[in-house]
Structure formats: C-alpha cells, structure tokens
Design an enzyme around this catalytic site. Structure first.
Site, short mmCIF file in Angstrom:
data_model
loop_
_atom_site.label_atom_id
_atom_site.label_comp_id
_atom_site.label_asym_id
_atom_site.label_seq_id
_atom_site.Cartn_x
_atom_site.Cartn_y
_atom_site.Cartn_z
N ASP A 9 33.13 28.23 1.18
CA ASP A 9 34.58 28.40 1.14
C ASP A 9 35.18 28.01 2.49
OD1 ASP A 9 34.66 30.86 2.87
OD2 ASP A 9 33.48 31.67 1.23
N HIS B 64 26.65 26.40 -4.13
CA HIS B 64 28.06 26.77 -4.23
C HIS B 64 28.84 26.27 -3.02
CE1 HIS B 64 31.48 29.32 -5.32
NE2 HIS B 64 31.56 29.65 -4.05
N ASP C 38 20.41 27.11 -10.21
CA ASP C 38 20.97 26.04 -9.37
C ASP C 38 22.26 25.53 -10.01
OD1 ASP C 38 21.29 24.14 -7.39
OD2 ASP C 38 20.01 22.66 -8.39
N GLU D 4 24.61 30.09 -3.06
CA GLU D 4 25.52 29.67 -2.00
C GLU D 4 24.73 29.10 -0.83
OE1 GLU D 4 29.81 31.16 -0.36
OE2 GLU D 4 28.33 32.68 -0.89
#
Length: 842
Positions: A340, A658, A706, A715
């Site tokens: 993120d 991720h 995955d 992540e």
C-alpha cells in the site's frame, strides 16, 4: 498496511472459490438476482453517475470512463439481495471487456465497513467468459449488495454482462493447491559443501529407495529415505532424503523416490550469488518521492509517488490527523512499507537496521555500484545509500523543537482511507496525514540513528552527526514519555502497528547508543534491563514488535567495551542452539514450529536464521552455518506447498504478492513484483476474504495462497525483505575459517589519535606465502601511516598487505606490523573480525 482489515473480516467463514465455470451437484435454491438476463431492460440494476447502462444484444453493457483511480470509482450493482446465514450460494455470470480488463465482482454489506462475503477478480476477455464462484454466508442479511467494481483504468473501455445468477443450495468446493511432485527440494539448489536434504510426502511408513539424477538422467547417488511420521505443520506423512555426501557441481539435478521426481535444482558454490543483490534491489522500487527509472529497473519505471504533483496531495507538507498537532512536516521520501502507500516508523526502523546490520557484518561484501541505484558511483556502498533513503524519512518524522512532545517521532503517515488495487503511487489522490507520536516509533528512531551515526561516519561526517543528535534527542523524549502507545483502533487507511510494551525498544535503543558513544548512561541502562539477561529467543522469532534481540545481537558482534560481554555472546549461541534443536526435529528442516503460523511467518523463519548465522560468526562451528543453509531450503521450495516464496527463484515461485503497483494479476499492463521479493507466507489466521474462502481448516503450512487479494498470507513488505537480504548475504559469503589468529592491540592514544600493533599468527600446518589482511573499523578511524605492511583504507575497510620481505609465515610463526591512526570523539574499540587472504581468522 492492509493487515488491519482483519478486524473487519474476522467473522467471515467463507469457503472455496472456483475461478472457472464448473458444475454444482446441488443448485436448486430460488434465484436471488432480479432480471439477471436483462430481458426486462436494466432495472433494478444501477450504476455510478459516470457511466450509463444499456442493453445491447440482450446483454447489459456500459462504457467505463478512463482516468479513475480506484476500482469503486465506477460501479454497477443490484441491492436488496437476501442472504441466509450458513447457506452456500452459487454465483455465476457471463462477462466481457473491450479491451481485456480485470474487474472485481463482490457480494457485500451495502454500508460501511462494506464487509465482503465474496470477492473475486475475474479476468475479462473480449470474447467473453463464464464465471462461477461459491461462498457461504456468515450472516443473515435482507439487503446484501451485488456489485461489479470497474474503475481504476487510465483508458476507457466497454463492459458487458449477461446471465447473472445467485442461488442457494450449492455444494461448497474444496480448494486443493497444486503442490506438484511429492519430492520437495530447494528449487534454487544446494551448496557443494553444505547439507542437502529433501522431504518426501508419502503414505508409506517404511524406508524407500531414492535416486539422485543429473541433467542427463544418469543416477549419480542413491540411498534410503528416513521416515519421520506425520508432520504437524502440514498434516502430511513424510520421509527425509539426505544426499549430503554428493558434492559435484552441476545443473538440472532431480531426486526420485516413491515413483515421484522432484523439480530440478542445481549444486554449485554460486547459487546464492545473485540473491542478496536482488533482495536489496527490491527497496529502490519501493521508494516514495522519487521517480523510479526504467533504465535502472526495466519494466518498473514510474513517476515519483506522493511528491505533491496532482492528483497527489503529496508528502511535502503533511498535516496531522485532526487534533493531533498544529504543524505540517515534509516527510517526502522513504520506502512504501508494503503493498500500500503507507510509511511506518516501526516497520521502517527494523528494515533500515537490518540493511545496515548486513553491511556492518561484512562491509567488504557491499560495493558501491552493486545495486545500480541513482546514488551508485558516489563512493558510498550502495546498501548504505539505500538505507539512507529510509533513514532520512525516519529523521523527518521527528516532532520539531518547541512543539508538544518535541523529539518524539510520529508513528506513521498514510492516506486518510484505504486505497483500492491496483493504484500507482503517483495517481493516489487522497489526503495524507501524520498520526500521533509514539514511544515505540521514537525509540526506533533513536536506535537506527545511533547505528547510522557510526556507519556513516567514514563517508559523511555531517550526516553521521545529524543522526547522533537526533538519536540523543529521541532517547530523551522517550524517557520523558515512556508510555505513549499507538492506538490499536487507528487502522483506517493503514495498519495500526500498536505495541503496548516498549521495554524491548528501550533496550535496543540503549544498546545502539552505547555501542556508538560508549557513554555510561546507556551502559547502565543496558545492564539494568531485564532484556539483557532474559531468554528473549522466542520460538516465533523477532519482528518489528519484538526488538530486544537486535540489541543483544549487536552487543555480541559489534566491537564495544560492555562488561560481561562474553555472557552476551554465550546467550546468542544458546538462542541459536534452541533454533537448531527445533530444526533437527522438523521434517521440513524448519527452525520455526509453533502450533499456528504467524502473519509473515517467512520473515520469522529468516530472523531465526539470523540468530543461528550470528552464532556461526561468533564460534566458527560448522553446525550453525549448516543450519542456516538447511533453513533456507524451506523458503526456496522444500515446503508443503512445493513453492519458492521468493519471486523469480525456483521453477515455481510466488509472483502475485499483494501490491497496488506490482499488480499484473489485476492489470496486465503492470508488472509482477520484482525478482527477489519475499512473500509473507503461511498465516494460520487467514484474515482476508480470499484466504478465508480457500483455506478454512488449513494446516499451518497450507495457510497460504499466491493471490494478490490475499493480504494476510501473500503481502510483501520492507521488513520481510530485510532478513532475506541479511541471510542471503551470509549464504553468499564464501569465506572459510582460516588457520590464523590475529592479535590487535593499541599501544598508545591521545585526543584524536592512536597507535596500534597487529600480530598475525599462522596456526595451521602450511606456510602462508604472501598475505593480505582485511578488517573494518567500527567507526570513523583512519589510517595515517603504517609500517611492516602496505596499509590502505576505503571507507571503514582496511587492507594490509605483505611487503615481500615478510611474505612468508611459517606454521607456528607470526608477523607484526603497525600504524598510526586518527579517530573522532567517542570510543575507539578494536576491530574483532579479520580475514587473511579472504578467509576469516579464528
């Protein structure tokens, strides 16, 4: 980080998702979707105001505008869908995209927090496909919402769908991962002189034959397996194959046992040569506030993120959350913590520390130019330049003088709300906010700044002094505010990273400040801390919230004058013995074996290996180096899922971690994560919807998928790649224990200067004919003049070479040389690690 969403999704108990059309044995419930064939027009389907619904050849179609940032910026949906708790539903539809796109299909709560009961990311083609999924409703709800989120594309496109159906009475599908052959190996390979073990999954309970074959399919070794019974971490009955006596280098080896043949692997001294570099290169493409150059990372170039260029609001003038402070800070730079756009001091602290610690362990292994970053060629080792990018950010998070809590560090900075996937950093339009200062963040700053002060001293005295000043200020601020904890509920837009026990952070910071300054205050604090003598070697490993281990490791290995230091070293060896004992009992060679695997278990495995590797450095005992080599096998394929958790390493590796910008799974114009990126790995808590749908009841090693949406198992983060870089650098180190002993002694000192004498003793049976001795100074010491050897220095690394007349050192004999040096204020500890002709003296 996305992990805080677990609190919102803890109630979900969904089951298997089928990514392709499939038949259901029982699909007889009433239809929940109204007008899913669009024979009656578009009602009651609705859309956001930026698109219009039409019926085209019996299908619902919409032109999706380009230039949107988030998937939810364009939505097509239907409301008031009844769900019954415990009922399993079959959800199907046909859809197409022109050009091809990846959409999001959701069944969710229609109000905040928009809890998702089904989340799928179908790949939509021009010709169209049928899609089928199942899920079990965790609650009864009269008004669930079926939506297609279609935003986030830079270019416009056309979406069409038909035959949308949702019926109860479906049979849950069981997710079965493709684990490939039942012989599990390190798919990268094995070092010739190291252990070589594999794990066989079988129903047999007695020993079986095995064969090792080369690339030409010739059998080069054979033997019998060792049955180990049922492994609790995988639920599998397993045998171990030990082929450690075979040492011939080669490529394309395979192991065959019980009718199964492993994936290929190599045997060679250079199998880990590229991994430290790739693991460290990960950080450049995680950088915030700078353009990522495609010329340096082909395929990963992108504009600077959060640099204050529209649509970014940027990190150049960031306000606090309402009511927290009355100022703004320029916190541009640093690394994005994970997948993120958040930046966190506690995660950044351990990450920057481990990069600097890898350099401090073996400075000669990290050259300027190795990582091909913008700073390459400036005379500073690239790993320090990369660590500095984060350290500068950590310094910028310190509360300014004259403000409440001055000297403390803000805990984190991130978007006001969560952003969707995918979203490149420079396209993020959200407001950024500083979150309240915390004692944990402040002590992370104190620790890394003290460490940076000594490591940067030979290269940039001004930056070193800036760090030491910041470290002292942070230490004083933490003592004045010892219990300002991060709010566990502050998890909107970014992870909370709460920690209500910071005694370990105090110990770590005091240790780093003592090593750098030698001052009594920090020595006394270290010696009085319960973490100094307690058993800190958790089976689960250390991490951002458990950092006393960092202080203990550095006190054991970085030169300092702490009283009782031998006991500190012995405690590290005891910790390593604990992990080696766990590994010996584990049929997959894991030095980590809790009943349930933690979030980021792969990073915990690697951190345990850091402790074991440090024991090797302290003792030279081969059992510790062998344990590190075997432990890495798990990360690179010798595991229940038969997958390498490092992108680009091994025949089958994680590659959908991720991330909002390494998001090829969702947008084929974007790349997968770069080579050398570590996936978090199995996580028994399975907090995200994908994991909860696929992995219910999973044994610990199987709690992984995955998939880019599985933020709780898959992540990538800066603090997971940092131990990968440290351990892989250890594995790539080809130095061997040498038959030599070095005695380094100071013969005199005065303010700013000293003289030292060095004696090299040949403790072996062969004559040394020509010698070169290498060591690193712990701080800013510089050689001025030497005698008895040609002495040169680059940064902190010193090399002394023989002069011809003293080339030969016979067994049992020694040579002596000396030098005059200078040093800055503070301690002048003697170096403790010496390499003679490339190998380490003991």
């Amino acid at each position: 980080m996305t992990r805080c969403r677990a609190a919102l999704l803890a109630l979900l108990t969904m089951v298997a998702l089928s990514p392709a059309a499939s038949a259901y044995a029982a699909d007889e419930g009433p239809e929940q979707i109204v007008n899913g064939t669009f024979d009656a027009g578009t009602a009651p389907w609705w859309s956001t105001g930026n698109t219009t619904l039409t019926v085209d050849a019996g299908r619902l179609c919409a032109d999706i505008p380009g230039g949107t940032a988030n998937p939810w910026d364009v939505i097509i949906g239907q409301d008031d869908i009844p769900l019954v708790e415990g009922e399993t539903y079959a959800y199907r539809f046909q859809a197409s995209a022109t050009p091809s796109k990846v959409g999001k299909a959701l069944i969710q709560l229609p109000v905040d927090p928009w809890t998702q009961y089904l989340s799928a990311s179908p790949e939509l083609s021009v010709s169209g496909n049928d899609y089928s999924y199942t899920f079990t409703a965790p609650v009864s709800l009269p008004n669930a919402q079926v939506v297609f989120q279609l935003g986030g594309s830079a270019e416009p496109w056309r979406f069409c769908m038909d035959d949308v159906s949702l019926k109860g009475g479906a049979e849950p599908e069981v997710y079965e991962p493709d684990t490939g052959p039942r012989v599990r190996v390190n798919m990268v390979g094995y070092l010739p002189s190291g252990p070589k073990k594999a794990t066989l999954v079988t129903t047999e309970t007695t020993a079986l034959d095995w064969e090792l074959k080369n690339a030409g399919k010739e059998t080069v070794a054979s033997g019998r397996t060792v049955p180990k019974g049922v492994d609790a971490s995988s639920g599998q009955n397993v045998h171990v194959i030990d082929f450690g006596t075979y040492a011939k280098p080669g490529e394309g080896y395979t192991l065959t046992a019980d009718g199964e043949t492993s994936r290929p692997f190599d045997i060679g001294a250079g199998i880990y040569d590229s991994l430290p570099t790739d693991a460290l290169k990960f950080y450049y493409t995680q950088r915030s506030g700078i353009e990522i150059l495609d010329s340096l990372r082909p395929g990963y170039g992108r504009p600077a993120g959060h640099a204050g260029v529209a649509p970014n609001q940027g990190d150049v003038e960031v306000p606090c959350q309402p009511g927290v402070c009355d100022y703004t800070l320029n916190v541009k730079g640093g690394w994005y913590d994970a997948g993120d756009h958040g930046k966190y001091v506690v995660n950044g602290g351990i990450s920057a520390y481990q990069l600097m610690a890898a350099f401090e362990r073996n400075r000669a292994a990290f050259a300027d130019g190795r990582l091909q970053i913008p700073e390459s060629g400036n005379g500073v080792p690239d790993v320090l330049d990369e660590a500095r990018w984060e350290q500068e950010f950590l310094l910028s998070m310190q509360v300014p003088d004259g403000k409440p809590y001055e000297g403390m560090a803000h805990h984190k900075i991130h978007d006001q709300n969560w952003t969707g996937l995918p979203l490149l950093p420079h396209l993020d339009p959200q407001k950024r906010e500083l979150h309240p200062p915390s004692t944990a963040a402040t002590l992370n700053l104190a620790a890394t700044a003290a460490q940076a002060a000594r490591l940067f001293a030979p290269y940039d005295a001004e930056f070193a002094a800036k760090n030491l000043k910041a470290a002292r200020k942070a230490w004083a601020a933490a003592k004045a505010n010892p219990a300002r904890y991060a709010d566990p509920n502050d998890g909107v837009g970014g992870g909370a990273y709460n920690d209500n026990n910071v005694t370990d952070e105090f110990y770590w910071a005091a240790a780093e400040l003592y090593i750098t300054t030698g001052e009594k205050e920090f020595k006394d604090f270290v010696l009085a801390s319960p973490h100094h003598t307690g058993d800190i070697w958790r089976e689960r490993g250390f991490d951002w919230g458990n950092v006393a281990q960092l202080g203990r490791l550095d006190l054991a290995t970085v030169p300092n004058a702490l009283p009782g230091r031998d006991k500190v070293r012995q405690s590290v060896v005891a910790g390593a013995d604990k992990y080696v004992a766990i590994q010996r009992e584990h049929p997959y060679g894991l030095p980590y074996n809790p009943a349930d695997f933690d979030w980021g278990s792969n990073n915990l495995v690697l951190n345990n290996l850091v402790v074991v590797a440090t024991a090797y450095d302290l003792t030279g005992q081969e059992k510790y180096r062998a344990a590190v080599r075997e432990g890495m096998d798990y990360i690179l394929g010798r595991n229940a899922l038969n997958i390498s958790y490092v992108t680009g390493y091994g025949e089958v590796s994680s590659h959908n971690q991720h991330s909002r910008w390494y998001a090829h799974q969702l947008d084929h114009s974007l790349p997968n994560p770069p080579r050398g990126s570590l996936a978090g790995g199995p996580n028994s808590s399975i907090q995200d919807p994908i994991a909860q749908r696929l992995l219910q009841g999973c044994k610990p090693q199987f709690c992984y998928v995955d998939d880019i949406e599985s933020w709780s198992t898959n992540e990538l983060t800066i603090n997971w790649n940092s131990p990968l870089a440290w351990v892989s650098a250890f594995l790539a180190d080809k130095s061997e224990p040498s038959s030599c002993r070095v005695r380094y002694s100071a013969h005199g000192s005065w303010p700013g200067g000293f003289t030292s004498q060095v004696v090299i003793e040949n403790t072996g049976k062969e004559t040394v004919d020509g010698w070169s001795l290498r060591w690193s100074f712990p701080g800013a010491q510089r050689i001025k003049q030497g005698w008895g050897a040609k002495v040169t220095q680059s940064g902190a690394v010193v090399t002394a070479k023989s002069l011809g007349w003293n080339d030969r050192i016979k067994p049992g004999r020694s040579v002596t040389f000396g030098f005059v040096g200078t040093h800055a204020s503070g301690p002048n500890p003697a170096p403790e690690v010496f390499h003679l002709n490339g190998d380490r003296c003991r």
